[in-house]
Design a protein around this motif. Structure first.
Motif, short mmCIF file in Angstrom:
data_model
loop_
_atom_site.label_atom_id
_atom_site.label_comp_id
_atom_site.label_asym_id
_atom_site.label_seq_id
_atom_site.Cartn_x
_atom_site.Cartn_y
_atom_site.Cartn_z
N ALA A 1 49.09 34.87 37.45
CA ALA A 1 49.95 33.72 37.73
C ALA A 1 49.39 32.81 38.83
N VAL A 2 48.36 33.25 39.55
CA VAL A 2 47.78 32.42 40.61
C VAL A 2 46.97 31.29 39.96
N ALA A 3 47.29 30.07 40.32
CA ALA A 3 46.58 28.91 39.77
C ALA A 3 45.10 29.00 40.11
N GLY A 4 44.26 28.83 39.09
CA GLY A 4 42.82 28.84 39.28
C GLY A 4 42.15 30.14 38.85
N VAL A 5 42.92 31.22 38.72
CA VAL A 5 42.35 32.49 38.28
C VAL A 5 42.05 32.38 36.79
N THR A 6 40.80 32.65 36.40
CA THR A 6 40.43 32.54 34.99
C THR A 6 40.36 33.90 34.31
N SER A 7 40.05 34.97 35.05
CA SER A 7 40.08 36.31 34.50
C SER A 7 40.05 37.32 35.64
N HIS A 8 40.37 38.56 35.31
CA HIS A 8 40.37 39.61 36.34
C HIS A 8 40.38 40.97 35.66
N ASP A 9 40.06 41.99 36.46
CA ASP A 9 40.15 43.38 36.00
C ASP A 9 40.84 44.23 37.09
N VAL A 10 41.98 43.76 37.54
CA VAL A 10 42.72 44.38 38.63
C VAL A 10 43.36 45.68 38.15
N ALA A 11 43.26 46.73 39.00
CA ALA A 11 43.87 48.02 38.67
C ALA A 11 44.33 48.70 39.95
N TYR A 12 45.37 49.51 39.81
CA TYR A 12 45.90 50.30 40.93
C TYR A 12 45.75 51.77 40.58
N ASN A 13 45.36 52.57 41.59
CA ASN A 13 45.25 54.03 41.41
C ASN A 13 45.93 54.73 42.57
N HIS A 14 46.71 55.76 42.24
CA HIS A 14 47.28 56.60 43.29
C HIS A 14 46.17 57.41 43.92
N GLN A 15 46.31 57.68 45.19
CA GLN A 15 45.42 58.59 45.88
C GLN A 15 46.28 59.62 46.58
N GLN A 16 45.65 60.56 47.19
CA GLN A 16 46.35 61.66 47.85
C GLN A 16 47.23 61.16 48.99
N TYR A 17 48.32 61.86 49.25
CA TYR A 17 49.23 61.60 50.38
C TYR A 17 49.85 60.22 50.36
N ARG A 18 50.28 59.78 49.20
CA ARG A 18 50.97 58.49 49.02
C ARG A 18 50.10 57.29 49.30
N GLN A 19 48.82 57.49 49.39
CA GLN A 19 47.92 56.36 49.52
C GLN A 19 47.56 55.86 48.14
N GLY A 20 46.96 54.70 48.08
CA GLY A 20 46.54 54.15 46.81
C GLY A 20 45.37 53.21 47.01
N ALA A 21 44.83 52.75 45.90
CA ALA A 21 43.71 51.81 45.94
C ALA A 21 43.95 50.71 44.93
N LEU A 22 43.74 49.49 45.37
CA LEU A 22 43.78 48.32 44.51
C LEU A 22 42.34 47.88 44.33
N THR A 23 41.87 47.88 43.09
CA THR A 23 40.47 47.56 42.82
C THR A 23 40.36 46.44 41.80
N GLY A 24 39.20 45.82 41.76
CA GLY A 24 38.94 44.84 40.72
C GLY A 24 38.20 43.62 41.21
N THR A 25 37.84 42.81 40.24
CA THR A 25 37.16 41.54 40.49
C THR A 25 37.98 40.44 39.83
N VAL A 26 38.13 39.34 40.54
CA VAL A 26 38.93 38.22 40.07
C VAL A 26 38.03 36.98 40.03
N GLU A 27 38.00 36.31 38.90
CA GLU A 27 37.24 35.07 38.76
C GLU A 27 38.07 33.93 39.35
N VAL A 28 37.55 33.32 40.41
CA VAL A 28 38.27 32.26 41.13
C VAL A 28 37.33 31.08 41.40
N PRO A 29 37.89 29.88 41.57
CA PRO A 29 37.03 28.72 41.83
C PRO A 29 36.55 28.62 43.28
#
Length: 128
Positions: free
Chosen positions: A27-55
């Motif tokens: 929904a962010v204006a200008g983003v043309t593609s992305h591969d965003v993903a979230y993963n749980h990690q141990q002890y309620r931690q997590g990781a947000l990973t990915g690459t976003v095509e932006v101008p």
């Protein structure tokens, strides 16, 4: 909320969080593609990973805003324990990462939450 409550509380499914993050980033204006993903990690931690095509770097900062707000919606206080491994790819092939915007590299979402609080109080041009 006590520590026992946090331990017993069920986390949302990774796929659901990833889907909701993808919607926010798309929904962010200008983003043309992305591969965003979230993963749980141990002890309620997590990781947000990915690459976003932006101008440009500013659009990447808006991706960080949208992703952080969506993490807060999905995970509540646990969002602050997510490590953000997002990168933006610019049209010339260069990358922009949170460290290029004055944030830690990689930042914990708690740093982004503080930045958003300042941004909301002072205006959208606040640097990280």
């Amino acid at each position: 909320m006590g520590i026992l409550d946090r331990v017993l509380r069920r986390r949302p499914e990774e796929q659901d969080v990833s889907r909701r993050l993808a919607e926010a980033v798309s929904a962010v204006a200008g983003v043309t593609s992305h591969d965003v993903a979230y993963n749980h990690q141990q002890y309620r931690q997590g990781a947000l990973t990915g690459t976003v095509e932006v101008p440009d770097a500013w659009t990447f900062s808006q991706v960080l805003v949208a992703a952080t707000r969506r993490l807060q919606e999905c995970l509540g206080d646990d969002a602050q324990r997510v490590t953000v491994y997002l990168a933006g790819r610019l049209p010339d092939g260069e990358t922009v990462v949170p460290g290029d915007l004055g944030l830690s590299q990689p930042p914990l979402a708690r740093e982004l939450v503080r930045w958003l609080a300042r941004r909301d109080a002072e205006g959208p041009d606040v640097k990280p």
